[in-house]
Design a protein around this motif. Structure first.
Motif: not given
Length: 336
Positions: A170-176, A191-200, A202-204, A229-237
């Motif tokens: 996902i990081r490579q995809s967003f970078a490219e 897992r939503a909380k974890e991924l949000y902290k990781e992407l935070a 990456d200046n996304i 105002r938000t580019w990427v929204l991490i979500a559950t179902d």
């Protein structure tokens, strides 16, 4: 169109949605359609459900989640005997365990509806059979192919090997090629909380929505994504069903969907209203046995699928929700 505006006969139509976000969206769209008329359209809030005096509150169309309308019937003595139209949105979800008793209470309270309508992008035979037991003179209308995805969505399966591979991918995809707005679906709120902290890191411009957030936080997450105002929204179902975000370019299934129906609803957040879209689904070794379920949907909507996937054996088990390793690569202090 069928209901006459300005009536004082009480609630004449009830729309049931599985989530608060979808109920709010439905209310907003109904008000747009009724603009210039004297229709009173209300969404059932927690406060209104617990202490609303519905005899004094004008309301033609009531939009609610199953739990809130059940609370209102019990605590506020909500009268649904004059309801002419009962509408169940995302009907297959509403007939799942956890909802079905509440739906049954609503159906009984709407003692004489002229028409009951069920809507969903996926409707398994078991739900159709249940629906027929509460409906009279049933007519089924299918737009497009039954239980299938839009042909306007380019669908891809990407093998990532492991949890670490997902994060790298996902990081490579967003970078490219970051082409927002993008929805990213994961299996659980943890897992939503974890991924949000990781992407935070990456200046996304990312945000997250899940069931642990309060109502205002969830509304802000949806509004910010809608406004750009938000580019990427991490979500559950929780927002995979029915939510209409204008112009979503890509849906990423970070975690493999638990069923073909979940896949159809998730990727259906893009490719809407004639626009094209892209759906990328990551899979690991443990997801491989369930690839066939998703591949069948892809093939039915015109996407090319490797023959080895289509040759995989069919599984009787429909749901796939495994325990997954942690997403987080951060030290525990940072992760907290």
């Amino acid at each position: 169109m069928k209901l006459k505006p300005g009536s004082k006969d009480g609630i004449r139509s009830v729309i049931i949605c599985p989530t608060r976000e979808l109920a709010a969206q439905t209310t907003r769209e109904c008000k747009k359609l009724a603009k210039g008329t004297k229709f009173y359209i209300k969404v059932l809030t927690k406060e209104l459900a617990r202490c609303g005096n519905f005899e004094k509150i004008p309301c033609d169309i009531l939009v609610s989640t199953p739990l809130r309308i059940e609370v209102a019937m019990r605590k506020s003595k909500l009268d649904l005997s004059r309801v002419e139209y009962l509408i169940l949105d995302e009907a297959d979800k509403l007939f799942e365990l956890g909802f079905v008793e509440q739906i049954d209470s609503v159906v009984k309270a709407c003692s004489n509806p002229s028409i009951t309508q069920l809507f969903s992008a996926t409707l398994p035979e078991s739900v159709e059979d249940l629906a027929r037991s509460i409906m009279h003179d049933v007519v089924r209308v299918i737009i497009g192919k039954k239980n299938s995805a839009s042909e306007l969505i380019e669908q891809k399966l990407v093998f990532v090997g492991s949890e670490k591979g997902k994060l790298l991918a996902i990081r490579q995809s967003f970078a490219e090629s970051l082409n927002p707005p993008i929805l990213v679906f994961v299996q659980s709120k943890e897992r939503a909380k974890e991924l949000y902290k990781e992407l935070a890191f990456d200046n996304i411009k990312a945000d997250v929505i899940h069931a642990d957030l309060n109502q205002l936080q969830r509304e802000n997450a949806v509004d910010n994504f809608r406004a750009g105002r938000t580019w990427v929204l991490i979500a559950t179902d929780v927002i995979s069903r029915g939510m209409d975000f204008k112009g979503v370019n890509c849906v990423v299934n970070y975690d493999f969907p638990e069923s073909a129906a979940a896949y159809i609803h998730r990727i259906g957040r893009c490719g809407r209203a004639g626009r094209s879209g892209e759906a990328v689904t990551f899979y690991t070794e443990e997801d491989k046995p369930f690839l066939r379920n998703i591949a069948n949907v892809m093939e039915a909507s015109g996407c090319k699928v490797p023959t080895w996937i289509l040759d995989l054996p069919k599984l009787r088990k429909k749901k796939h929700r495994p325990h997954r390793d942690s997403i987080s690569t951060l030290p525990e202090d940072d992760a907290e």
